[in-house]
Write an enzyme that holds these catalytic residues in place. Structure first.
Site, PDB file in Angstrom:
ATOM      1  N   PHE A 152      -3.133  23.893   6.718  1.00 28.50           N
ATOM      2  CA  PHE A 152      -3.094  22.504   6.230  1.00 28.50           C
ATOM      3  C   PHE A 152      -2.619  22.552   4.774  1.00 28.50           C
ATOM      4  CE2 PHE A 152      -6.504  22.884   9.379  1.00 28.50           C
ATOM      5  CZ  PHE A 152      -6.216  21.874  10.278  1.00 28.50           C
ATOM      6  N   GLN A 197      -3.238  16.256  -4.298  1.00 28.50           N
ATOM      7  CA  GLN A 197      -4.612  16.000  -4.743  1.00 28.50           C
ATOM      8  C   GLN A 197      -4.592  14.815  -5.701  1.00 28.50           C
ATOM      9  OE1 GLN A 197      -7.323  17.314  -3.569  1.00 28.50           O
ATOM     10  NE2 GLN A 197      -6.357  18.871  -2.295  1.00 28.50           N
ATOM     11  N   CYS A 220      -8.134  -1.221 -13.823  1.00 28.52           N
ATOM     12  CA  CYS A 220      -8.692  -0.231 -12.896  1.00 28.52           C
ATOM     13  C   CYS A 220      -9.080   0.981 -13.721  1.00 28.52           C
ATOM     14  CB  CYS A 220      -7.698   0.164 -11.807  1.00 28.52           C
ATOM     15  SG  CYS A 220      -8.407   1.416 -10.706  1.00 28.52           S
ATOM     16  N   ASP A 260      -7.728  23.550   4.606  1.00 24.29           N
ATOM     17  CA  ASP A 260      -7.996  22.302   3.869  1.00 24.29           C
ATOM     18  C   ASP A 260      -7.574  21.110   4.731  1.00 24.29           C
ATOM     19  OD1 ASP A 260      -8.357  20.321   1.953  1.00 24.29           O
ATOM     20  OD2 ASP A 260      -6.530  20.808   0.851  1.00 24.29           O
ATOM     21  N   CYS A 289     -16.543  -2.181 -14.307  1.00 19.67           N
ATOM     22  CA  CYS A 289     -15.284  -2.863 -13.962  1.00 19.67           C
ATOM     23  C   CYS A 289     -15.565  -4.287 -13.485  1.00 19.67           C
ATOM     24  CB  CYS A 289     -14.570  -2.081 -12.846  1.00 19.67           C
ATOM     25  SG  CYS A 289     -13.078  -2.919 -12.272  1.00 19.67           S
ATOM     26  N   CYS A 302     -13.660  -5.663  -5.084  1.00 17.77           N
ATOM     27  CA  CYS A 302     -12.646  -4.641  -4.790  1.00 17.77           C
ATOM     28  C   CYS A 302     -13.255  -3.533  -3.934  1.00 17.77           C
ATOM     29  CB  CYS A 302     -12.142  -4.073  -6.118  1.00 17.77           C
ATOM     30  SG  CYS A 302     -10.979  -2.721  -5.927  1.00 17.77           S
ATOM     31  N   CYS A 311     -12.777  17.395   2.123  1.00 16.29           N
ATOM     32  CA  CYS A 311     -13.097  16.140   1.430  1.00 16.29           C
ATOM     33  C   CYS A 311     -14.187  15.400   2.184  1.00 16.29           C
ATOM     34  CB  CYS A 311     -11.842  15.275   1.296  1.00 16.29           C
ATOM     35  SG  CYS A 311     -11.109  14.875   2.888  1.00 16.29           S
ATOM     36  N   CYS A 327     -14.231   0.980  -5.208  1.00 13.90           N
ATOM     37  CA  CYS A 327     -15.427   1.694  -5.688  1.00 13.90           C
ATOM     38  C   CYS A 327     -16.663   1.159  -4.969  1.00 13.90           C
ATOM     39  CB  CYS A 327     -15.624   1.465  -7.195  1.00 13.90           C
ATOM     40  SG  CYS A 327     -14.360   2.235  -8.209  1.00 13.90           S
TER      41      CYS A 327
HETATM   42  C1  LIG Z   1      -6.272  17.238   2.740  1.00 15.31           C
HETATM   43  S1  LIG Z   1      -4.540  17.504   2.928  1.00 15.31           S
HETATM   44  C2  LIG Z   1      -4.416  19.052   2.096  1.00 15.31           C
HETATM   45  C3  LIG Z   1      -3.046  19.455   1.683  1.00 15.31           C
HETATM   46  C4  LIG Z   1      -2.966  20.597   0.661  1.00 15.31           C
HETATM   47  N1  LIG Z   1      -3.834  21.708   0.989  1.00 15.31           N
HETATM   48  C5  LIG Z   1      -3.237  20.105  -0.729  1.00 15.31           C
HETATM   49  O1  LIG Z   1      -4.267  20.462  -1.305  1.00 15.31           O
HETATM   50  O2  LIG Z   1      -2.406  19.338  -1.253  1.00 15.31           O
HETATM   51  C6  LIG Z   1      -4.459  17.870   4.625  1.00 15.31           C
HETATM   52  C7  LIG Z   1      -3.113  18.311   5.135  1.00 15.31           C
HETATM   53  O3  LIG Z   1      -3.241  18.559   6.535  1.00 15.31           O
HETATM   54  C8  LIG Z   1      -2.053  18.149   7.180  1.00 15.31           C
HETATM   55  N2  LIG Z   1      -2.407  17.925   8.593  1.00 15.31           N
HETATM   56  C9  LIG Z   1      -3.055  16.863   9.119  1.00 15.31           C
HETATM   57  N3  LIG Z   1      -3.234  17.030  10.432  1.00 15.31           N
HETATM   58  C10 LIG Z   1      -2.663  18.231  10.760  1.00 15.31           C
HETATM   59  C11 LIG Z   1      -2.537  18.950  11.973  1.00 15.31           C
HETATM   60  N4  LIG Z   1      -3.018  18.477  13.113  1.00 15.31           N
HETATM   61  N5  LIG Z   1      -1.924  20.149  11.928  1.00 15.31           N
HETATM   62  C12 LIG Z   1      -1.440  20.643  10.774  1.00 15.31           C
HETATM   63  N6  LIG Z   1      -1.534  20.002   9.595  1.00 15.31           N
HETATM   64  C13 LIG Z   1      -2.131  18.802   9.580  1.00 15.31           C
HETATM   65  C14 LIG Z   1      -1.623  16.915   6.428  1.00 15.31           C
HETATM   66  O4  LIG Z   1      -0.236  16.670   6.611  1.00 15.31           O
HETATM   67  C15 LIG Z   1      -2.001  17.293   4.985  1.00 15.31           C
HETATM   68  O5  LIG Z   1      -0.916  17.926   4.347  1.00 15.31           O
END
Ligand SMILES: C[S@@+](CC[C@H](N)C(=O)[O-])C[C@H]1O[C@@H](n2cnc3c(N)ncnc32)[C@H](O)[C@@H]1O
Length: 432
Positions: free
Chosen positions: A295, A267, A161, A363, A77, A83, A389, A86
């Protein structure tokens, strides 16, 4: 008053890079202290200027590259290096893959955690990102629209991009042209773009709301460019206000259509989501009847899981959970899917609340789920499935689970952010 010179700052040194750090910078050593140098690779010999010492190490800016390391390649790129999107396009493919593959075992080793099986990462190809946040800066000569410059608040006016889907990037030029007359010189902001299955969803974040003329212009733009919804918010925290809604943007999770809230987390790529969902379902015991999805966002895992078990989705963000619940009701899944809004840092699900659950999926965001992992460690849940992540916070949480008597059966890394330092993963834990 004279400023006291900060320790080490400004000094020029020659050094050789020996490794790539967890943020993608090259690492060398001076006086046995690490020096982090952006855009450099192992084997590079260079002259750098050290910035002030901080946290037992230095940052440095490269001045001259005296000798190239063996794994350099031409970045594909033209914006690379300037930028901030990356970090690793200058590393050849095989060395890049070796570096990504080593991140997981390194993080686990630092925490003293052993995995039964550490799988090869699944590599998601560039050109597949369906979601992006572009920074906006209106200046006298026009509008810059793109990612932030590396280590700067300035905006790279992106002409190409390679990360985004071609359809999503193709929206950048007409969007720039449409927004330029609407934003006053000096205004800064962001626009969050999502390529949904039925069109684009945009959230404009600017200090001032668009006036009536701007709303009309955005409405015309939406109709021309297959944009199904445009919303506005003054900052990332306030509830977005819809400006144009031609129809609700839709994504399908499992077999359920969900309309994510404006700017809501999903995602970043469809292929990455599919790889994560496949690994989560592989880890789910065949006889699991009750699952907690913690989450849960707006349900990327909840709905695929609900094809196999009853799922309680727990999430802190009200808008995400409302989207999940609306989708569940519309699909006739109110019953197999239940929801709870809860802050899982302040109020993690207690071990006793988890007593009747056959499997937990969690997650969390980048910082991990320290409090929730500690509660899980004391719970009787037979299967815990972690999605993360961030290998570093994951390894810390994995250690809590292992100290609580879980075995880490396998880890499946998913490289959903090509050329960046991030790495996603799914891991399966069972009670020993
Ligand atoms: C990495 S995302 C994953 C969302 C979902 N599992 C997905 O794959 O689309 C993390 C999620 O955690 C939520 N989150 C962040 N802090 C939090 C907290 N203290 N309590 C509950 N949820 C929370 C965010 O709003 C977000 O939706």
């Amino acid at each position: 008053m004279r400023r006291r010179a900060r320790k080490g700052g400004g000094r020029q040194v020659e050094l050789t890079v020996t490794a790539i750090g967890s943020r993608g910078d090259g690492i060398a050593f001076v006086d046995e202290k690490p020096v982090f140098i952006p855009l450099t690779l192992p084997g590079d010999r260079l002259r750098v200027r050290l910035e002030a010492e901080k946290g037992g190490g230095f940052r440095a800016e490269p001045l001259d590259l005296l000798e190239e390391g063996p794994n350099r390649s031409d970045p594909p790129c033209p914006h690379f290096g300037v930028c901030g999107g990356c970090q690793l396009q200058h590393l050849d493919e095989s060395a890049y893959r070796d570096w990504k593959a080593a991140r997981m075992p390194e993080a686990l080793e630092r925490q003293g955690v052993t995995a039964g099986e550490l799988r090869e990462p699944i590599y998601i190809s560039a050109g597949s990102r369906r979601r992006a946040t572009f920074a906006l800066r209106r200046h006298a000569g026009g509008l810059d629209l793109g990612f932030h410059r590396r280590q700067s608040g300035a905006v790279v006016d992106l002409q190409t991009c390679l990360l985004l889907t071609p359809e999503l990037f193709a929206l950048a030029a007409p969007l720039r042209a449409a927004l330029e007359p609407l934003l006053p010189p000096g205004m800064r902001g962001d626009v969050i773009l999502l390529q949904a299955e039925n069109g684009f969803d945009l959230l404009l974040i600017t200090p001032e709301p668009p006036d009536l003329a701007a709303r009309e212009a955005l409405s015309a733009f939406a109709a021309e460019q297959q944009v199904v919804r445009v919303s506005w918010a003054a900052d990332g925290k306030m509830a977005p206000e819809p400006i144009v809604e031609r129809s609700a943007p839709l994504l399908t999770f499992g077999q359920t259509a969900v309309s994510p809230p404006p700017g809501g987390f999903v995602q970043p790529s469809q292929a990455g989501e599919a790889a994560l969902v496949a690994a989560v379902l592989e880890a789910l015991p065949k006889d699991a009847k009750r699952v907690a999805d913690l989450f849960a966002g707006c349900g990327s895992f909840t709905f695929p899981l609900a094809q196999h078990a009853t799922v309680t989705a727990v999430e802190g963000d009200a808008a995400a959970l409302a989207a999940l619940w609306t989708a569940a009701r519309r699909a006739g899944l109110a019953g197999p899917v239940m929801v709870e809004q809860r802050d899982l840092v302040r109020q993690p699900l207690h071990a006793e609340e988890l007593a009747a659950v056959d499997a937990v999926v969690f997650d969390p965001p980048q910082q991990g789920a320290r409090e929730q992992a500690q509660e899980l460690a004391g719970s009787p849940v037979p299967r815990v499935i972690a999605v993360s992540c961030n290998p570093v916070s994951f390894a810390r949480d994995a250690r809590s689970l292992v100290e609580g008597g879980y075995r880490l059966d396998w880890v499946q890394p998913v490289d959903q952010f090509p050329w960046a330092a991030h790495l996603e993963l799914v891991a399966s834990f069972s009670r020993t």
